[in-house]
Design a protein around this motif. Sequence first.
Motif, PDB file in Angstrom:
ATOM      1  N   CYS A 177       0.844  -1.211   0.000  1.00  0.00           N
ATOM      2  CA  CYS A 177       0.000   0.000   0.000  1.00  0.00           C
ATOM      3  C   CYS A 177       0.874   1.254   0.000  1.00  0.00           C
ATOM      4  O   CYS A 177       0.895   2.011   0.982  1.00  0.00           O
ATOM      5  CB  CYS A 177      -0.908   0.005   1.229  1.00  0.00           C
ATOM      6  N   PRO A 178       1.593   1.517  -1.087  1.00  0.00           N
ATOM      7  CA  PRO A 178       2.530   2.650  -1.099  1.00  0.00           C
ATOM      8  C   PRO A 178       1.871   4.014  -0.905  1.00  0.00           C
ATOM      9  O   PRO A 178       2.450   4.888  -0.255  1.00  0.00           O
ATOM     10  CB  PRO A 178       3.202   2.542  -2.472  1.00  0.00           C
ATOM     11  N   LYS A 179       0.671   4.194  -1.418  1.00  0.00           N
ATOM     12  CA  LYS A 179      -0.001   5.492  -1.257  1.00  0.00           C
ATOM     13  C   LYS A 179      -0.407   5.719   0.196  1.00  0.00           C
ATOM     14  O   LYS A 179      -0.355   6.848   0.687  1.00  0.00           O
ATOM     15  CB  LYS A 179      -1.238   5.574  -2.155  1.00  0.00           C
ATOM     16  N   LEU A 180      -0.788   4.660   0.870  1.00  0.00           N
ATOM     17  CA  LEU A 180      -1.174   4.777   2.275  1.00  0.00           C
ATOM     18  C   LEU A 180       0.040   5.139   3.134  1.00  0.00           C
ATOM     19  O   LEU A 180      -0.054   5.972   4.035  1.00  0.00           O
ATOM     20  CB  LEU A 180      -1.821   3.479   2.761  1.00  0.00           C
ATOM     21  N   VAL A 181       1.173   4.523   2.848  1.00  0.00           N
ATOM     22  CA  VAL A 181       2.393   4.839   3.603  1.00  0.00           C
ATOM     23  C   VAL A 181       2.844   6.271   3.306  1.00  0.00           C
ATOM     24  O   VAL A 181       3.235   7.002   4.218  1.00  0.00           O
ATOM     25  CB  VAL A 181       3.507   3.808   3.304  1.00  0.00           C
ATOM     26  N   ALA A 182       2.739   6.694   2.045  1.00  0.00           N
ATOM     27  CA  ALA A 182       3.098   8.081   1.704  1.00  0.00           C
ATOM     28  C   ALA A 182       2.186   9.061   2.444  1.00  0.00           C
ATOM     29  O   ALA A 182       2.642  10.097   2.951  1.00  0.00           O
ATOM     30  CB  ALA A 182       2.997   8.301   0.194  1.00  0.00           C
ATOM     31  N   TRP A 183       0.892   8.732   2.534  1.00  0.00           N
ATOM     32  CA  TRP A 183      -0.050   9.567   3.282  1.00  0.00           C
ATOM     33  C   TRP A 183       0.372   9.652   4.756  1.00  0.00           C
ATOM     34  O   TRP A 183       0.390  10.739   5.341  1.00  0.00           O
ATOM     35  CB  TRP A 183      -1.470   8.987   3.162  1.00  0.00           C
ATOM     36  N   ALA A 184       0.700   8.504   5.354  1.00  0.00           N
ATOM     37  CA  ALA A 184       1.084   8.479   6.765  1.00  0.00           C
ATOM     38  C   ALA A 184       2.332   9.328   7.004  1.00  0.00           C
ATOM     39  O   ALA A 184       2.395  10.098   7.968  1.00  0.00           O
ATOM     40  CB  ALA A 184       1.314   7.041   7.225  1.00  0.00           C
ATOM     41  N   LYS A 185       3.296   9.225   6.123  1.00  0.00           N
ATOM     42  CA  LYS A 185       4.514  10.029   6.258  1.00  0.00           C
ATOM     43  C   LYS A 185       4.196  11.518   6.109  1.00  0.00           C
ATOM     44  O   LYS A 185       4.765  12.353   6.815  1.00  0.00           O
ATOM     45  CB  LYS A 185       5.552   9.583   5.241  1.00  0.00           C
ATOM     46  N   ARG A 186       3.280  11.836   5.212  1.00  0.00           N
ATOM     47  CA  ARG A 186       2.844  13.222   5.032  1.00  0.00           C
ATOM     48  C   ARG A 186       2.183  13.737   6.316  1.00  0.00           C
ATOM     49  O   ARG A 186       2.437  14.859   6.752  1.00  0.00           O
ATOM     50  CB  ARG A 186       1.854  13.289   3.859  1.00  0.00           C
ATOM     51  N   CYS A 187       1.355  12.911   6.915  1.00  0.00           N
ATOM     52  CA  CYS A 187       0.708  13.294   8.183  1.00  0.00           C
ATOM     53  C   CYS A 187       1.746  13.513   9.278  1.00  0.00           C
ATOM     54  O   CYS A 187       1.615  14.438  10.094  1.00  0.00           O
ATOM     55  CB  CYS A 187      -0.282  12.213   8.623  1.00  0.00           C
ATOM     56  N   MET A 188       2.769  12.675   9.296  1.00  0.00           N
ATOM     57  CA  MET A 188       3.801  12.785  10.330  1.00  0.00           C
ATOM     58  C   MET A 188       4.629  14.060  10.199  1.00  0.00           C
ATOM     59  O   MET A 188       5.324  14.453  11.131  1.00  0.00           O
ATOM     60  CB  MET A 188       4.717  11.557  10.306  1.00  0.00           C
ATOM     61  N   GLU A 189       4.539  14.722   9.051  1.00  0.00           N
ATOM     62  CA  GLU A 189       5.234  15.993   8.875  1.00  0.00           C
ATOM     63  C   GLU A 189       4.538  17.120   9.637  1.00  0.00           C
ATOM     64  O   GLU A 189       5.121  18.172   9.852  1.00  0.00           O
ATOM     65  CB  GLU A 189       5.332  16.341   7.387  1.00  0.00           C
ATOM     66  N   LYS A 190       3.314  16.886  10.047  1.00  0.00           N
ATOM     67  CA  LYS A 190       2.572  17.876  10.827  1.00  0.00           C
ATOM     68  C   LYS A 190       3.062  17.813  12.272  1.00  0.00           C
ATOM     69  O   LYS A 190       3.097  16.752  12.882  1.00  0.00           O
ATOM     70  CB  LYS A 190       1.076  17.608  10.751  1.00  0.00           C
ATOM     71  N   GLU A 191       3.428  18.953  12.798  1.00  0.00           N
ATOM     72  CA  GLU A 191       3.991  19.008  14.147  1.00  0.00           C
ATOM     73  C   GLU A 191       3.057  18.394  15.188  1.00  0.00           C
ATOM     74  O   GLU A 191       3.484  17.645  16.061  1.00  0.00           O
ATOM     75  CB  GLU A 191       4.325  20.449  14.513  1.00  0.00           C
ATOM     76  N   SER A 192       1.763  18.694  15.093  1.00  0.00           N
ATOM     77  CA  SER A 192       0.806  18.191  16.075  1.00  0.00           C
ATOM     78  C   SER A 192       0.733  16.664  16.060  1.00  0.00           C
ATOM     79  O   SER A 192       0.548  16.037  17.099  1.00  0.00           O
ATOM     80  CB  SER A 192      -0.580  18.784  15.830  1.00  0.00           C
TER      81      SER A 192
END
Length: 144
Positions: A77-92
């Motif tokens: 699920c590469p798109k799901l992992v990319a999404w999760a990494k994108r979310c982790m870029e948010k400080e909160s």
Amino acid sequence: MQIYDGSRKVWALKTAEDLEAGKKELIDYLKVLEGVLGDKPYFGGETFGYVDVSLVPFYSWFYAWETCGKFSIEAECPKLVAWAKRCMEKESVAKSLPDPHKVGTSFDSEDEARNSPASYARVQDFVVVTRKVLGSVMMYKGGM
């Protein structure tokens, strides 16, 4: 919650057949999520929202699931992992979630990880983390 049910089968079952069935079930659930995400950066489109907040804590478990299940979520699920990494870029989000390499991996063996009372306690930790993320994001003005 279907993701929890599928993931539990990856780390809690003892036979190879049960593990394979659990792994397939979990991957199927994750692929459904990836299908809903599509090519959007976040589940709601261009903006980080409530669905993202409710699902991103599962990312903390990816490494543990991959370790116990001997598979790669990114390969499936590469798109799901990319999404999760994108979310982790948010400080909160980054400040609220535990390091994925420390969730469910403080055991001496895969069997211990699957059968330890501590692994069940991690589920309770997950609920606390989810509430923490929801609270942090809701308090962060302009973060969504």
